[in-house]
Each structure stands twice: as structure tokens, then as C-alpha cells.
Design a protein around this motif. Structure first.
Motif, PDB file in Angstrom:
ATOM      1  N   ALA A   1       5.921 -10.434  -1.807  1.00  0.00           N
ATOM      2  CA  ALA A   1       6.901  -9.969  -0.811  1.00  0.00           C
ATOM      3  C   ALA A   1       6.490  -8.613  -0.249  1.00  0.00           C
ATOM      4  N   LEU A   2       6.051  -7.711  -1.123  1.00  0.00           N
ATOM      5  CA  LEU A   2       5.605  -6.399  -0.657  1.00  0.00           C
ATOM      6  C   LEU A   2       4.362  -6.505   0.215  1.00  0.00           C
ATOM      7  N   PHE A   3       3.468  -7.441  -0.087  1.00  0.00           N
ATOM      8  CA  PHE A   3       2.277  -7.666   0.734  1.00  0.00           C
ATOM      9  C   PHE A   3       2.677  -7.986   2.171  1.00  0.00           C
ATOM     10  N   VAL A   4       3.610  -8.923   2.331  1.00  0.00           N
ATOM     11  CA  VAL A   4       4.044  -9.338   3.671  1.00  0.00           C
ATOM     12  C   VAL A   4       4.707  -8.179   4.410  1.00  0.00           C
TER      13      VAL A   4
ATOM     14  N   SER B   1       1.011   1.265 -12.264  1.00  0.00           N
ATOM     15  CA  SER B   1       2.279   0.554 -12.048  1.00  0.00           C
ATOM     16  C   SER B   1       2.253  -0.853 -12.630  1.00  0.00           C
ATOM     17  N   GLY B   2       1.048  -1.336 -12.980  1.00  0.00           N
ATOM     18  CA  GLY B   2       0.939  -2.644 -13.602  1.00  0.00           C
ATOM     19  C   GLY B   2       1.660  -2.722 -14.934  1.00  0.00           C
ATOM     20  N   VAL B   3       1.902  -1.577 -15.542  1.00  0.00           N
ATOM     21  CA  VAL B   3       2.644  -1.549 -16.807  1.00  0.00           C
ATOM     22  C   VAL B   3       4.078  -2.004 -16.581  1.00  0.00           C
ATOM     23  N   ALA B   4       4.648  -1.649 -15.433  1.00  0.00           N
ATOM     24  CA  ALA B   4       6.022  -2.043 -15.123  1.00  0.00           C
ATOM     25  C   ALA B   4       6.079  -3.404 -14.437  1.00  0.00           C
ATOM     26  N   ALA B   5       5.306  -3.570 -13.364  1.00  0.00           N
ATOM     27  CA  ALA B   5       5.314  -4.825 -12.603  1.00  0.00           C
ATOM     28  C   ALA B   5       3.875  -5.204 -12.280  1.00  0.00           C
ATOM     29  N   PRO B   6       3.295  -6.130 -13.004  1.00  0.00           N
ATOM     30  CA  PRO B   6       1.879  -6.460 -12.853  1.00  0.00           C
ATOM     31  C   PRO B   6       1.496  -6.869 -11.431  1.00  0.00           C
ATOM     32  N   GLY B   7       0.500  -6.175 -10.876  1.00  0.00           N
ATOM     33  CA  GLY B   7      -0.065  -6.537  -9.582  1.00  0.00           C
ATOM     34  C   GLY B   7       0.736  -6.144  -8.358  1.00  0.00           C
ATOM     35  N   THR B   8       1.947  -5.655  -8.531  1.00  0.00           N
ATOM     36  CA  THR B   8       2.824  -5.403  -7.394  1.00  0.00           C
ATOM     37  C   THR B   8       2.288  -4.314  -6.469  1.00  0.00           C
ATOM     38  N   ALA B   9       1.965  -3.154  -7.012  1.00  0.00           N
ATOM     39  CA  ALA B   9       1.486  -2.056  -6.166  1.00  0.00           C
ATOM     40  C   ALA B   9       0.121  -2.368  -5.563  1.00  0.00           C
ATOM     41  N   GLY B  10      -0.715  -3.090  -6.285  1.00  0.00           N
ATOM     42  CA  GLY B  10      -2.001  -3.496  -5.727  1.00  0.00           C
ATOM     43  C   GLY B  10      -1.824  -4.394  -4.521  1.00  0.00           C
ATOM     44  N   MET B  11      -0.875  -5.328  -4.597  1.00  0.00           N
ATOM     45  CA  MET B  11      -0.615  -6.208  -3.461  1.00  0.00           C
ATOM     46  C   MET B  11       0.001  -5.441  -2.293  1.00  0.00           C
ATOM     47  N   LEU B  12       0.754  -4.400  -2.606  1.00  0.00           N
ATOM     48  CA  LEU B  12       1.282  -3.535  -1.547  1.00  0.00           C
ATOM     49  C   LEU B  12       0.140  -2.858  -0.798  1.00  0.00           C
ATOM     50  N   LEU B  13      -0.830  -2.295  -1.530  1.00  0.00           N
ATOM     51  CA  LEU B  13      -1.996  -1.673  -0.892  1.00  0.00           C
ATOM     52  C   LEU B  13      -2.786  -2.686  -0.077  1.00  0.00           C
ATOM     53  N   ALA B  14      -3.006  -3.868  -0.649  1.00  0.00           N
ATOM     54  CA  ALA B  14      -3.756  -4.903   0.052  1.00  0.00           C
ATOM     55  C   ALA B  14      -3.033  -5.336   1.327  1.00  0.00           C
ATOM     56  N   GLY B  15      -1.724  -5.396   1.287  1.00  0.00           N
ATOM     57  CA  GLY B  15      -0.951  -5.758   2.475  1.00  0.00           C
ATOM     58  C   GLY B  15      -1.089  -4.730   3.582  1.00  0.00           C
ATOM     59  N   ALA B  16      -1.060  -3.453   3.201  1.00  0.00           N
ATOM     60  CA  ALA B  16      -1.262  -2.402   4.210  1.00  0.00           C
ATOM     61  C   ALA B  16      -2.651  -2.516   4.823  1.00  0.00           C
ATOM     62  N   GLY B  17      -3.650  -2.806   3.994  1.00  0.00           N
ATOM     63  CA  GLY B  17      -5.004  -2.989   4.501  1.00  0.00           C
ATOM     64  C   GLY B  17      -5.109  -4.169   5.437  1.00  0.00           C
ATOM     65  N   ALA B  18      -4.453  -5.278   5.102  1.00  0.00           N
ATOM     66  CA  ALA B  18      -4.484  -6.459   5.959  1.00  0.00           C
ATOM     67  C   ALA B  18      -3.812  -6.182   7.299  1.00  0.00           C
ATOM     68  N   GLY B  19      -2.719  -5.440   7.273  1.00  0.00           N
ATOM     69  CA  GLY B  19      -2.035  -5.099   8.524  1.00  0.00           C
ATOM     70  C   GLY B  19      -2.880  -4.213   9.427  1.00  0.00           C
ATOM     71  N   LEU B  20      -3.595  -3.253   8.831  1.00  0.00           N
ATOM     72  CA  LEU B  20      -4.478  -2.394   9.625  1.00  0.00           C
ATOM     73  C   LEU B  20      -5.662  -3.182  10.182  1.00  0.00           C
ATOM     74  N   TRP B  21      -6.196  -4.107   9.397  1.00  0.00           N
ATOM     75  CA  TRP B  21      -7.285  -4.944   9.897  1.00  0.00           C
ATOM     76  C   TRP B  21      -6.809  -5.777  11.088  1.00  0.00           C
ATOM     77  N   ALA B  22      -5.593  -6.348  10.987  1.00  0.00           N
ATOM     78  CA  ALA B  22      -5.033  -7.122  12.099  1.00  0.00           C
ATOM     79  C   ALA B  22      -4.824  -6.240  13.326  1.00  0.00           C
ATOM     80  N   LYS B  23      -4.453  -4.985  13.108  1.00  0.00           N
ATOM     81  CA  LYS B  23      -4.285  -4.054  14.232  1.00  0.00           C
ATOM     82  C   LYS B  23      -5.626  -3.774  14.901  1.00  0.00           C
TER      83      LYS B  23
END
Length: 192
Positions: free
Chosen positions: A51-54, A112-134
Motif C-alpha cells: 500500500a505504501l509503495f502505491v 524498521s524491518g524489526v517493527a514491520a518487515p519490508g514496509t519502509a523498503g517498499m516505501l523507498l522503492a515506490g518513491a523511486g518508481a514514481g520518480l522514474w515514471a516522472k
């Protein structure tokens, strides 16, 4: 427009480079985070991360969209006296100026993987994907107008569409070593 000798960097490269770095750092952090049993569990972490990725991709793609368009439409022709910065030089300068920020974001995503595995990484990847699309969208604009967009690097410290950017400058489609959208220009082998 300021006359004299100065340097110009490609707008699309200044969008594409952070997109690439955020994407890969996010993918690595999310991949490592999935193997860490966090407090919320892997399933919740991955679903929350998706969800954060999107959301991050949409925000990065839509941020300052009108400002980019307005600056592009008002771009003035670059004088012959300017130096056009290579895409590798632009990328290296961007990374060098932000290396500690990138390292901190990567470390925070891993931690942050200690609290929610993979969540913050997917957030970073989503920002990267949005910039690439831009960057791809900028490339389409450049192809449609048969123009490449440039900005003075000293004005684009906070981004190529920041308030500190007074305007873009334009060249023909064959100037510099990056094609529309900031990707490496394809070299065509000479016949014979």
C-alpha cells in the motif's frame, strides 16, 4: 536569461537519478526486511508495504507536476556559450551531495524491518518508481516538442522544479549525451 558561460544539467537526469537510487535501496531493504520476523509479522508488513509503495509512487509522480509543465512551456533557448553537463557528471554530483541522506534512509528502512518487515523498503522503492515514471513523462514531453530541457545545477539543489529554479533552458534534441527522459543515448554503429 543570464548571458555568459555557465553549466547546464538535464532536468530529466536530475529526476531519473534519485528514482534509480531510491528504487534499488528500497528493493534491497525490502528484500532483507522480509527475512526478518518483525513485530507485526511478514504478511502485514508486506501488505502494508505494498500500500505504501502505491501511495509513494503516486505522490512522487504527481508532485510539482504543474510546476514542471509551466517551467517546460516557458523554457528559453540556451545560448551557445553554455557548457552541457554529461549525465554521469550530473548523477555523480547528485549522489555526492546526498550520500548521507541516502545512507540514512537505507539504514532507517532496514531498522524498521524489526517493527514491520519490508514496509519502509517498499516505501523507498515506490518513491523511486514514481520518480522514474516522472522522468519517462518528461521524456515524452521532450520528444513531442523536439526539445531537451536543462537547468542550472546551482538552482536545482532542492530539485529541478523547486522554487529556487527561475526557469529552464532548451536545446535541440541531439544536444548532450542523454536522450529524452534522461536515459543514456543509444549509439548507432556506423555502416562500413
Amino acid at each position: 536569461m543570464v548571458r555568459g558561460t555557465y553549466v547546464l544539467a538535464r532536468v530529466a537526469v536530475l529526476v531519473r537519478v534519485p528514482g534509480r537510487w531510491l528504487w534499488w535501496l528500497g528493493v534491497v531493504a525490502a528484500g532483507v526486511g522480509v527475512f526478518v520476523p518483525g513485530l507485526t509479522g511478514r504478511r502485514i508488513g508486506v501488505l502494508g508495504g505494498a500500500a505504501l509503495f502505491v501511495v509513494a509512487a503516486a505522490v512522487a509522480f504527481l508532485a510539482r507536476r504543474r510546476r514542471y509543465t509551466a517551467l517546460a512551456e516557458a523554457a528559453e533557448r540556451a545560448p551557445r556559450s553554455v557548457f552541457l553537463q554529461d549525465r554521469r557528471v550530473t548523477a555523480r554530483a547528485w549522489v555526492r551531495a546526498r550520500r548521507w541522506w541516502l545512507l540514512g534512509a537505507f539504514a532507517a528502512a532496514l531498522a524498521s524491518g524489526v517493527a514491520a518487515p519490508g514496509t519502509a523498503g517498499m516505501l523507498l522503492a515506490g518513491a523511486g518508481a514514481g520518480l522514474w515514471a516522472k522522468a519517462v513523462r518528461l521524456g515524452r514531453w521532450e520528444r513531442a516538442h523536439d526539445t531537451l530541457l536543462w537547468v542550472r545545477p546551482e538552482h536545482a539543489g532542492r530539485g529541478p522544479a523547486a522554487r529556487s529554479v527561475p526557469g529552464y533552458e532548451a536545446t535541440g534534441p541531439v544536444a548532450g549525451d542523454a536522450g529524452p527522459g534522461g536515459s543514456a543515448r543509444r549509439r548507432v554503429a556506423a555502416a562500413g
